[in-house]
Structure formats: C-alpha cells, structure tokens
Design an enzyme around this catalytic site. Structure first.
Site, short mmCIF file in Angstrom:
data_model
loop_
_atom_site.label_atom_id
_atom_site.label_comp_id
_atom_site.label_asym_id
_atom_site.label_seq_id
_atom_site.Cartn_x
_atom_site.Cartn_y
_atom_site.Cartn_z
N HIS A 104 0.80 -1.23 0.00
CA HIS A 104 0.00 0.00 0.00
C HIS A 104 0.83 1.28 0.00
O HIS A 104 1.85 1.39 0.67
CB HIS A 104 -0.94 0.01 1.21
CG HIS A 104 -0.20 -0.10 2.52
ND1 HIS A 104 0.21 1.00 3.22
CD2 HIS A 104 0.23 -1.18 3.22
CE1 HIS A 104 0.84 0.63 4.31
NE2 HIS A 104 0.88 -0.71 4.33
N HIS A 128 13.19 1.04 -12.02
CA HIS A 128 13.00 -0.37 -12.39
C HIS A 128 12.97 -1.22 -11.13
O HIS A 128 13.94 -1.21 -10.36
CB HIS A 128 14.15 -0.82 -13.31
CG HIS A 128 14.05 -2.24 -13.79
ND1 HIS A 128 14.91 -2.76 -14.73
CD2 HIS A 128 13.19 -3.25 -13.48
CE1 HIS A 128 14.58 -4.03 -14.96
NE2 HIS A 128 13.55 -4.35 -14.21
C1 LIG Z 1 25.16 -4.67 -7.00
C2 LIG Z 1 25.63 -4.78 -8.43
C3 LIG Z 1 25.01 -3.63 -9.26
C4 LIG Z 1 27.14 -4.62 -8.40
O1 LIG Z 1 27.64 -4.72 -9.68
P1 LIG Z 1 29.18 -4.33 -9.93
O2 LIG Z 1 29.42 -2.92 -9.56
O3 LIG Z 1 29.50 -4.76 -11.33
O4 LIG Z 1 29.94 -5.18 -8.85
P2 LIG Z 1 30.88 -6.44 -9.02
O5 LIG Z 1 30.18 -7.59 -9.68
O6 LIG Z 1 32.19 -5.97 -9.61
O7 LIG Z 1 31.14 -6.83 -7.49
C5 LIG Z 1 31.83 -5.96 -6.61
C6 LIG Z 1 31.74 -6.56 -5.23
O8 LIG Z 1 30.39 -6.49 -4.77
C7 LIG Z 1 29.89 -7.80 -4.44
N1 LIG Z 1 28.50 -7.84 -4.87
C8 LIG Z 1 28.03 -7.67 -6.12
N2 LIG Z 1 26.71 -7.75 -6.11
C9 LIG Z 1 26.33 -7.96 -4.84
C10 LIG Z 1 25.07 -8.13 -4.23
N3 LIG Z 1 23.95 -8.07 -4.92
N4 LIG Z 1 25.04 -8.33 -2.91
C11 LIG Z 1 26.19 -8.40 -2.18
N5 LIG Z 1 27.42 -8.24 -2.71
C12 LIG Z 1 27.47 -8.03 -4.03
C13 LIG Z 1 30.77 -8.75 -5.25
O9 LIG Z 1 30.79 -10.03 -4.66
C14 LIG Z 1 32.10 -8.04 -5.17
O10 LIG Z 1 32.63 -8.25 -3.87
P3 LIG Z 1 34.22 -8.26 -3.61
O11 LIG Z 1 34.72 -6.87 -3.96
O12 LIG Z 1 34.31 -8.59 -2.17
O13 LIG Z 1 34.76 -9.31 -4.51
C15 LIG Z 1 25.21 -6.12 -9.10
O14 LIG Z 1 25.98 -7.20 -8.64
C16 LIG Z 1 23.74 -6.45 -8.85
O15 LIG Z 1 23.33 -6.99 -7.81
N6 LIG Z 1 22.92 -6.11 -9.85
C17 LIG Z 1 21.51 -6.39 -9.85
C18 LIG Z 1 21.12 -6.84 -11.24
C19 LIG Z 1 19.67 -7.18 -11.35
O16 LIG Z 1 18.94 -7.35 -10.39
N7 LIG Z 1 19.20 -7.27 -12.57
C20 LIG Z 1 17.81 -7.54 -12.83
C21 LIG Z 1 17.56 -7.44 -14.30
S1 LIG Z 1 15.89 -7.68 -14.68
#
Ligand SMILES: CC(C)(COP(=O)(O)OP(=O)(O)OC[C@H]1O[C@@H](n2cnc3c(N)ncnc32)[C@H](O)[C@@H]1OP(=O)(O)O)[C@@H](O)C(=O)NCCC(=O)NCCS
Length: 215
Positions: A140, A149
């Site tokens: 709500h 998004h």
């Molecule tokens: C959070 C996010 C944006 C980070 O992306 P990024 O900047 O490319 O980060 P990286 O993949 O280089 O990871 C960097 C660090 O963050 C950590 N990390 C990445 N995503 C994480 C998450 N969701 N939760 C916790 N830790 C996360 C990685 O393990 C890494 O840790 P480290 O430095 O200890 O090795 C991405 O991982 C994410 O969760 N995106 C969501 C995508 C999504 O939901 N898409 C839906 C499409 S419909």
C-alpha cells in the site's frame, strides 16, 4: 457487439526485455505494428521484423500510427528515447500483464510495464516509464518514481518511496516507510532497512552503501 479492432503499437527495443513486453502487449490486446531498435539490422524477433531505428518514427507517424512503447531495460536510455518518441507525436501506452494484480486505487503513469505475477496494491503510484518486473510486489501507498526499475521478485512494504531512475535488483526488499534515492542502485538480494541516498549503490542484508555516484 462487434469486437473492437486491435490497437497497433510501435515497440522500441528488441532485446530480452522487449521480448517479454511484446508478449504481454499482445496478451493485453495490442498488435505490434513495427519494431525498432538501435541496431537496425533486419532480423526477426518473436516473429516481428526489426524495421530500422528510431529515425523511422516520423515516417511511422505519417503512416497513421500513434501509440508506442519503449521496451528498453536501461533506465536512462528508456527515458531519453521516450522523449524522442513523444516529440515525434506518439502517445505511450502501458504494458500490463493480464496476470498482474493492479489495485483499482493505484495510479499509473504512461509507458509503464507491469509483468506477469506482479502485485500493485492500494494507492500505489507508478511514475511514467517505470518497470514492475515479474513477480514483484508493491504494498500500500508505495511510490515509484519516473523511469525506475523494480526487478523480478522484489518485495516492497507499505509507504516506501523509490526515486526517479532508481533500480531495485532482483530479489531485493525494502521495509515499510524507507526512501530510496533518485538513481540509486540496490543490489540483488539486498534488504533495505534505512533510507538510501540519491545515486548510492547499496548491497547486502541489511543494505549498506558501497559506492556513491551522481544521481
Ligand atoms: C550490486 C551490483 C550492481 C554490483 O555490480 P558491480 O558494480 O558490477 O559489482 P561487481 O560484480 O564488480 O562486485 C563488486 C563486489 O560487490 C559484491 N557484490 C556484487 N553484487 C552484490 C550483491 N547483490 N550483494 C552483495 N554483494 C554483491 C561482489 O561479490 C564483489 O565483492 P568483492 O569486492 O568482495 O569481490 C550487481 O551485482 C547487482 O546486484 N545487480 C543487480 C542486477 C539485477 O537485479 N538485474 C535484474 C535485471 S531484470
């Protein structure tokens, strides 16, 4: 009473997100009149031919088409392209899955996508061009800003505010009443229990700000 003729819509975008949108527009009674993409290479997407990029909009408008949907997952690109689509004289339709549950007291902007299994509860406000993806639930009085998004499987409790152009990653959640800033990115699986500033990247349970960028 004779059935009303199908409403023809121009879809911009031809990637994975567009495929989901095309199927739900069709399920909602629209006919896909043209498919445009930044990559205009002629090809078929779900049986629809890509007919060029957004430079084709003016000609399609002259042909009498007037409805469009911008089916691009990237928030900033979606909003920028929508501006061009409106400037060419098109109105943006909403793409709402017949299997989504949308409260009659919810307020939807234009160019909004609500995917299968999503639940949008009482007095939710969805800004223009936002996406409520598959199975996401908005309780709500949640407000979702323009071009935001909400990814698949997100759970948002009551009275949460999600800023313009923000993204909540797949399977993340937010407790009641928190605010997520403009352009913020909430990582997959995060639990938001405190306000998140504009432009922040927050991850984890509970979600902690990891990076701060311009909103
Ligand atoms: C959070 C996010 C944006 C980070 O992306 P990024 O900047 O490319 O980060 P990286 O993949 O280089 O990871 C960097 C660090 O963050 C950590 N990390 C990445 N995503 C994480 C998450 N969701 N939760 C916790 N830790 C996360 C990685 O393990 C890494 O840790 P480290 O430095 O200890 O090795 C991405 O991982 C994410 O969760 N995106 C969501 C995508 C999504 O939901 N898409 C839906 C499409 S419909």
């Amino acid at each position: 009473m004779p059935a009303s003729p199908p409403k023809e819509v121009v879809v911009l975008g031809a990637g994975g997100h567009a495929k989901v949108v095309i199927e739900l527009l069709q399920a909602a009674g629209y006919e896909i009149a043209a498919l445009l993409d930044a990559d205009p290479t002629p090809r078929q997407v779900l049986g629809h031919g890509v007919q060029g990029d957004d430079r084709a909009l003016d000609e399609l408008r002259r042909d009498g088409l007037s409805l469009a949907f911008v089916a691009i997952g990237d928030n900033r690109r979606r909003v920028a392209l929508a501006e061009a689509v409106r400037a060419a004289g098109f109105s943006l339709v909403n793409a709402v899955s017949p299997s989504a549950t949308v409260s009659p007291s919810a307020h939807l902007g234009e160019g909004v996508a609500i995917m299968a299994g999503a639940v949008v509860n009482a007095e939710v406000t969805l800004g223009d061009l936002c996406i409520v993806n598959t199975g996401a639930t908005l309780d709500h009085e949640v407000s979702v800003g323009m071009g935001a998004h909400i990814a698949p499987g997100v759970a948002i409790s009551g009275n949460v505010k999600v800023g313009d152009l923000a993204m909540m990653g797949v399977g993340s959640c937010a407790i009641q009443g928190v605010s997520i800033g403009r352009g913020a990115m909430i990582g997959a699986g995060a639990a938001v229990v405190r306000d998140i500033p504009d432009g922040a990247l927050a991850v984890g349970v509970p979600a902690r700000v990891r990076r701060q960028a311009d909103a």
